[in-house]
Design an enzyme around this catalytic site. Sequence first.
Site, mmCIF file in Angstrom:
data_model
loop_
_atom_site.group_PDB
_atom_site.id
_atom_site.type_symbol
_atom_site.label_atom_id
_atom_site.label_comp_id
_atom_site.label_asym_id
_atom_site.label_seq_id
_atom_site.Cartn_x
_atom_site.Cartn_y
_atom_site.Cartn_z
ATOM 1 N N LYS A 34 -16.336 -3.770 -32.503
ATOM 2 C CA LYS A 34 -15.096 -4.538 -32.582
ATOM 3 C C LYS A 34 -15.390 -6.002 -32.894
ATOM 4 O O LYS A 34 -16.180 -6.649 -32.210
ATOM 5 C CB LYS A 34 -14.320 -4.448 -31.271
ATOM 6 C CG LYS A 34 -12.961 -5.158 -31.309
ATOM 7 C CD LYS A 34 -12.169 -4.933 -30.035
ATOM 8 C CE LYS A 34 -12.645 -5.789 -28.876
ATOM 9 N NZ LYS A 34 -12.307 -7.225 -29.061
ATOM 10 N N ASP A 61 -10.181 -6.711 -34.779
ATOM 11 C CA ASP A 61 -9.248 -6.967 -33.671
ATOM 12 C C ASP A 61 -8.696 -8.387 -33.777
ATOM 13 O O ASP A 61 -9.091 -9.280 -33.025
ATOM 14 C CB ASP A 61 -9.989 -6.753 -32.351
ATOM 15 C CG ASP A 61 -9.131 -7.066 -31.128
ATOM 16 O OD1 ASP A 61 -7.902 -6.958 -31.229
ATOM 17 O OD2 ASP A 61 -9.714 -7.416 -30.082
ATOM 18 N N LEU A 62 -7.777 -8.595 -34.727
ATOM 19 C CA LEU A 62 -7.175 -9.918 -34.910
ATOM 20 C C LEU A 62 -5.717 -9.956 -34.460
ATOM 21 O O LEU A 62 -5.091 -11.006 -34.502
ATOM 22 C CB LEU A 62 -7.289 -10.353 -36.374
ATOM 23 C CG LEU A 62 -8.718 -10.514 -36.900
ATOM 24 C CD1 LEU A 62 -8.700 -10.969 -38.354
ATOM 25 C CD2 LEU A 62 -9.526 -11.490 -36.047
ATOM 26 N N LYS A 63 -5.180 -8.813 -34.059
ATOM 27 C CA LYS A 63 -3.838 -8.731 -33.472
ATOM 28 C C LYS A 63 -2.794 -9.488 -34.311
ATOM 29 O O LYS A 63 -2.125 -10.395 -33.829
ATOM 30 C CB LYS A 63 -3.845 -9.268 -32.033
ATOM 31 C CG LYS A 63 -4.804 -8.536 -31.099
ATOM 32 C CD LYS A 63 -4.746 -9.116 -29.694
ATOM 33 C CE LYS A 63 -5.685 -8.397 -28.750
ATOM 34 N NZ LYS A 63 -7.115 -8.698 -29.025
ATOM 35 N N HIS A 65 0.370 -10.878 -35.977
ATOM 36 C CA HIS A 65 1.745 -11.010 -35.469
ATOM 37 C C HIS A 65 2.412 -12.121 -36.276
ATOM 38 O O HIS A 65 2.258 -13.305 -35.982
ATOM 39 C CB HIS A 65 1.723 -11.352 -33.980
ATOM 40 C CG HIS A 65 3.072 -11.352 -33.336
ATOM 41 N ND1 HIS A 65 3.240 -11.482 -31.975
ATOM 42 C CD2 HIS A 65 4.316 -11.219 -33.846
ATOM 43 C CE1 HIS A 65 4.532 -11.452 -31.685
ATOM 44 N NE2 HIS A 65 5.205 -11.297 -32.800
ATOM 45 N N ASP A 66 3.141 -11.722 -37.326
ATOM 46 C CA ASP A 66 3.774 -12.697 -38.208
ATOM 47 C C ASP A 66 4.890 -11.987 -38.953
ATOM 48 O O ASP A 66 5.207 -10.828 -38.666
ATOM 49 C CB ASP A 66 2.724 -13.276 -39.175
ATOM 50 C CG ASP A 66 3.004 -14.733 -39.559
ATOM 51 O OD1 ASP A 66 4.160 -15.016 -39.930
ATOM 52 O OD2 ASP A 66 2.080 -15.562 -39.490
ATOM 53 N N ILE A 67 5.469 -12.646 -39.948
ATOM 54 C CA ILE A 67 6.527 -12.012 -40.722
ATOM 55 C C ILE A 67 5.939 -10.830 -41.499
ATOM 56 O O ILE A 67 4.737 -10.797 -41.787
ATOM 57 C CB ILE A 67 7.224 -13.014 -41.656
ATOM 58 C CG1 ILE A 67 6.237 -13.574 -42.701
ATOM 59 C CG2 ILE A 67 7.865 -14.146 -40.850
ATOM 60 C CD1 ILE A 67 6.901 -14.424 -43.759
ATOM 61 N N PRO A 68 6.778 -9.834 -41.842
ATOM 62 C CA PRO A 68 6.256 -8.617 -42.484
ATOM 63 C C PRO A 68 5.428 -8.869 -43.731
ATOM 64 O O PRO A 68 4.372 -8.237 -43.922
ATOM 65 C CB PRO A 68 7.535 -7.835 -42.807
ATOM 66 C CG PRO A 68 8.510 -8.255 -41.753
ATOM 67 C CD PRO A 68 8.221 -9.707 -41.515
ATOM 68 N N THR A 70 3.606 -11.435 -44.609
ATOM 69 C CA THR A 70 2.300 -12.026 -44.289
ATOM 70 C C THR A 70 1.353 -10.991 -43.702
ATOM 71 O O THR A 70 0.181 -10.909 -44.087
ATOM 72 C CB THR A 70 2.487 -13.197 -43.305
ATOM 73 O OG1 THR A 70 3.282 -14.203 -43.925
ATOM 74 C CG2 THR A 70 1.156 -13.791 -42.892
ATOM 75 N N THR A 125 -4.209 -6.472 -21.625
ATOM 76 C CA THR A 125 -4.685 -6.037 -20.307
ATOM 77 C C THR A 125 -4.843 -7.188 -19.329
ATOM 78 O O THR A 125 -5.023 -6.965 -18.129
ATOM 79 C CB THR A 125 -6.021 -5.290 -20.429
ATOM 80 O OG1 THR A 125 -6.950 -6.100 -21.152
ATOM 81 C CG2 THR A 125 -5.843 -3.972 -21.145
ATOM 82 N N ARG A 187 -14.041 -0.828 -17.273
ATOM 83 C CA ARG A 187 -15.216 -1.392 -16.617
ATOM 84 C C ARG A 187 -15.991 -0.300 -15.889
ATOM 85 O O ARG A 187 -15.419 0.419 -15.069
ATOM 86 C CB ARG A 187 -14.799 -2.464 -15.589
ATOM 87 C CG ARG A 187 -14.284 -3.765 -16.208
ATOM 88 C CD ARG A 187 -15.423 -4.526 -16.864
ATOM 89 N NE ARG A 187 -15.021 -5.819 -17.394
ATOM 90 C CZ ARG A 187 -14.555 -6.017 -18.619
ATOM 91 N NH1 ARG A 187 -14.390 -4.997 -19.427
ATOM 92 N NH2 ARG A 187 -14.241 -7.227 -19.039
ATOM 93 N N GLN A 196 -9.830 -9.157 -16.473
ATOM 94 C CA GLN A 196 -8.939 -8.032 -16.716
ATOM 95 C C GLN A 196 -8.160 -7.705 -15.447
ATOM 96 O O GLN A 196 -8.695 -7.765 -14.334
ATOM 97 C CB GLN A 196 -9.744 -6.802 -17.161
ATOM 98 C CG GLN A 196 -10.617 -7.034 -18.384
ATOM 99 C CD GLN A 196 -9.828 -7.084 -19.672
ATOM 100 O OE1 GLN A 196 -8.605 -7.105 -19.664
ATOM 101 N NE2 GLN A 196 -10.526 -7.120 -20.789
ATOM 102 N N GLY A 216 -17.143 -4.693 -23.673
ATOM 103 C CA GLY A 216 -17.890 -5.811 -24.224
ATOM 104 C C GLY A 216 -18.903 -6.365 -23.258
ATOM 105 O O GLY A 216 -20.098 -6.065 -23.323
ATOM 106 N N ARG A 217 -18.413 -7.193 -22.315
ATOM 107 C CA ARG A 217 -19.311 -7.933 -21.441
ATOM 108 C C ARG A 217 -20.282 -7.077 -20.625
ATOM 109 O O ARG A 217 -21.452 -7.461 -20.474
ATOM 110 C CB ARG A 217 -18.487 -8.862 -20.537
ATOM 111 C CG ARG A 217 -17.983 -10.085 -21.290
ATOM 112 C CD ARG A 217 -16.960 -10.886 -20.502
ATOM 113 N NE ARG A 217 -15.640 -10.258 -20.549
ATOM 114 C CZ ARG A 217 -14.525 -10.844 -20.137
ATOM 115 N NH1 ARG A 217 -14.569 -12.073 -19.634
ATOM 116 N NH2 ARG A 217 -13.366 -10.226 -20.224
#
Length: 240
Positions: A34, A61-63, A65-68, A70, A125, A187, A196, A216-217
């Site tokens: 990721k 994993d940039l998530k 969230h903008d206008i359709p 874009t 999370t 975890r 988390q 990850g960690r």
Amino acid sequence: MKPPERLIVALDVDTEEEALSLVDELRDVVGVFKIGMQLFDSAGPDIVRKITRAGGRVFVDLKFHDIPNTVSAAARIITRLGAYMFNVHVAGGREMMRQTAKATLEEAGCLGISPPRVLGVTVLTSISEQQLREDLKIQLGMEELVVEWALMARECGLSGVVASPHEIAAIREACGPGFLIVTPGVRPVWADKDDQQRITTPAQAIQLGADYIVIGRPILRGKNRREAAMRIIEELEASI
């Protein structure tokens, strides 16, 4: 799906060199790597291609969230990079998700490649039910909200969702077996909770119905990162 294929390792590092070193160390025992904002912003988009060429599958994993317009344009670029999966915020709405799913399929078709899986991020999370009500002013309960958003994502043509372990069973019941559930907030029993809030163990997440788990960690901080990954895989194997 074999247990190693279910493990997504978060490359939460600052440099391309660190990331590629981790890929080299773990690619034969890990299903997906990721790339989040930390690495993407530091190393740039080409890190996706480099990890893919090195034999790793990539979850971007940039998530978004903008206008359709874009987000759908960004989806085409991520598809060209060869990502295995990427995500958007369900809170961006139906039209954003529909256009993103459509653009992804179109771009993959033009390139003659398999389209990346498009996932909808439900509730992070790190967000508790109290924060949902008091900070975000959302009065639906956590599970009800996440299930509603998962159903909306499926309706809009997304491949699955990213959701905490606490909502896995409810999503699986509502959306059926073909809908992907990618679960962060996982975890191992031997690892710290960190920041988390809604977490569970790798074995519990798979038993509840998750397809992939993101860790990850607990791996990155280990003295022997390969050994840490193998401990998690052994836990998954024992749970299936």
